[in-house]
Design an enzyme around this catalytic site. Structure first.
Site, PDB file in Angstrom:
ATOM      1  CB  CYS A 113      -7.907  12.439  -0.686  1.00 12.09           C
ATOM      2  SG  CYS A 113      -7.942  12.790  -2.510  1.00 12.09           S
ATOM      3  CG  HIS A 252      -6.198   8.789   0.239  1.00 11.70           C
ATOM      4  ND1 HIS A 252      -7.382   8.617  -0.236  1.00 11.70           N
ATOM      5  CD2 HIS A 252      -5.480   9.639  -0.663  1.00 11.70           C
ATOM      6  CE1 HIS A 252      -7.538   9.147  -1.361  1.00 11.70           C
ATOM      7  NE2 HIS A 252      -6.307   9.753  -1.873  1.00 11.70           N
ATOM      8  CG  ASN A 282      -7.073   9.107  -5.497  1.00 11.28           C
ATOM      9  OD1 ASN A 282      -7.925   9.017  -4.798  1.00 11.28           O
ATOM     10  ND2 ASN A 282      -5.917   9.967  -5.206  1.00 11.28           N
TER      11      ASN A 282
END
Ligand code: ACO
Length: 325
Positions: A113, A252, A282
């Protein structure tokens, strides 16, 4: 010194949506639990025949158009993914072919990520050494295809998306300061298996499937809050600025509680943060460029604004970048 500046962004999310009511119908969970513990309300899910390179091509094409360039202008394509179509060819080469970016070198990299910030840092080096002028960074993942929909602790979190940016040589200020790091002692906190026959890892998974993501949620949360706050502070300090100089933070988008704790640690309020978490969940490395693109389209970022991008993810890894738009 030549500056490296983002001159175009692009994002793509697939059409199909799994909302919390759907999640309630497949695992023992509730809308109330998911919203309170994660902040996610919906995630977009790729079609059965839609893969990372399909989404990456769409986002990449949009970023090139928004940059006012053509695919032939691109010198390098770098692509961040943890769910590639193939181990080889790289997704970047497939996207190069799909776009007709005939002059571009191409390779994939894996920083989970943290992939978008890692990509900005890679691009900045190539541009500042004068090696390349126009670099396309693409982050794309079909996490839904690596999700165990019997594991309520992970399946409510993930969605699919692709985000892209063109970083070019510029006389204007662009990417100002960066910070990137890794903590391999936390390597097994988020795992997705390949060739290694790791019985212990398979055993951890609810359905003992080898092809799904597993994570130690609490440990990742603890790591993420500190990593994001520290990395953001570092890029601001390196630039000799303070939080008052920053117009927007794009973190994020893994869990609202992580973002909330991190911004408290940074000493800022939520009006300085741009979130897409509620709509998309996510989506791995694409979270930041997809949100960045939407923030620009929504007029939340104006020319000259200073923006902090900050991510964390598997590895464990983290990265932050301070840039002027
Ligand atoms: N619905 C209802 N209950 C649930 C669910 C769910 N969807 N998921 C877990 N629970 C239960 C657990 O079973 C546990 O029950 P128990 O107390 O009876 O054992 C209870 O809720 C609490 O579980 P915790 O794991 O302690 O819950 P937590 O508050 O930590 O939230 C979560 C879990 C959402 C996973 C959180 O830890 C998190 O978001 N972690 C970080 C995840 C992350 O950022 N990952 C990055 C991944 S990057 C990448 O790989 C792409």
């Amino acid at each position: 010194m030549i500056n490296a500046k983002i001159i175009g962004l692009g994002g793509y999310v697939p059409e199909k949506v799994y909302d919390n009511a759907y999640m309630e119908s497949i695992v023992d969970t509730s809308d109330e639990w998911i919203v309170r513990r994660t902040g996610v309300k919906e995630r977009h899910i790729s079609a059965d025949n839609e893969y990372t390179t399909d989404m990456a091509t769409i986002a990449g094409r949009k970023a090139i158009e928004n940059a006012g360039l053509t695919p032939e202008d691109i010198d390098l394509i770098i692509l961040a993914t943890v769910t590639p179509d193939y181990f080889t060819p790289s997704c970047a080469c497939v996207v190069q072919r799909n776009l007709g970016a005939v002059n571009a070198a191409a390779f994939d990299y894996n920083a989970a990520c943290s992939g978008f910030v890692a990509g900005l840092i890679i691009a900045k080096q190539f541009i500042q050494t004068g090696t390349y002028k126009n670099i396309l960074i693409v982050c794309a993942d079909v996490l839904s295809k690596a999700t165990d929909y019997e594991d309520r602790a992970t399946c409510v979190l993930f969605g699919d998306a692709a985000g892209a940016a063109v970083v070019s040589a510029s006389e204007e200020t662009g990417i100002m300061t960066t910070d990137m790091g890794a903590d391999g002692t936390g390597a097994m906190s988020i795992t997705s298996l390949a060739y290694r026959n790791d019985e212990e890892e398979i055993e951890k998974r609810v359905a003992h499937r080898k092809d799904t993501v597993w994570m130690a949620g609490q440990a990742v949360m603890k790591f993420a809050v500190k990593a994001m706050a520290d990395a953001s502070q570092k890029v601001i300090d390196k630039a000799g600025l303070t939080w008052d100089d920053i117009a927007l933070v794009i973190p994020h988008q893994a869990n609202y509680r992580i973002v909330d704790s991190a911004i408290k640690r940074m000493g800022i309020t939520e009006d300085k943060v741009f979130l897409t978490l509620e709509k998309y969940g996510n989506t791995s490395a694409s979270c930041i460029p997809v949100a960045f693109n939407e923030a620009v389209e929504a007029g939340r970022i104006k020319k000259g604004d200073k923006v902090v991008l900050v991510g964390f993810g598997g590895g464990l890894t983290w990265g932050a970048a301070l840039l002027e738009w």
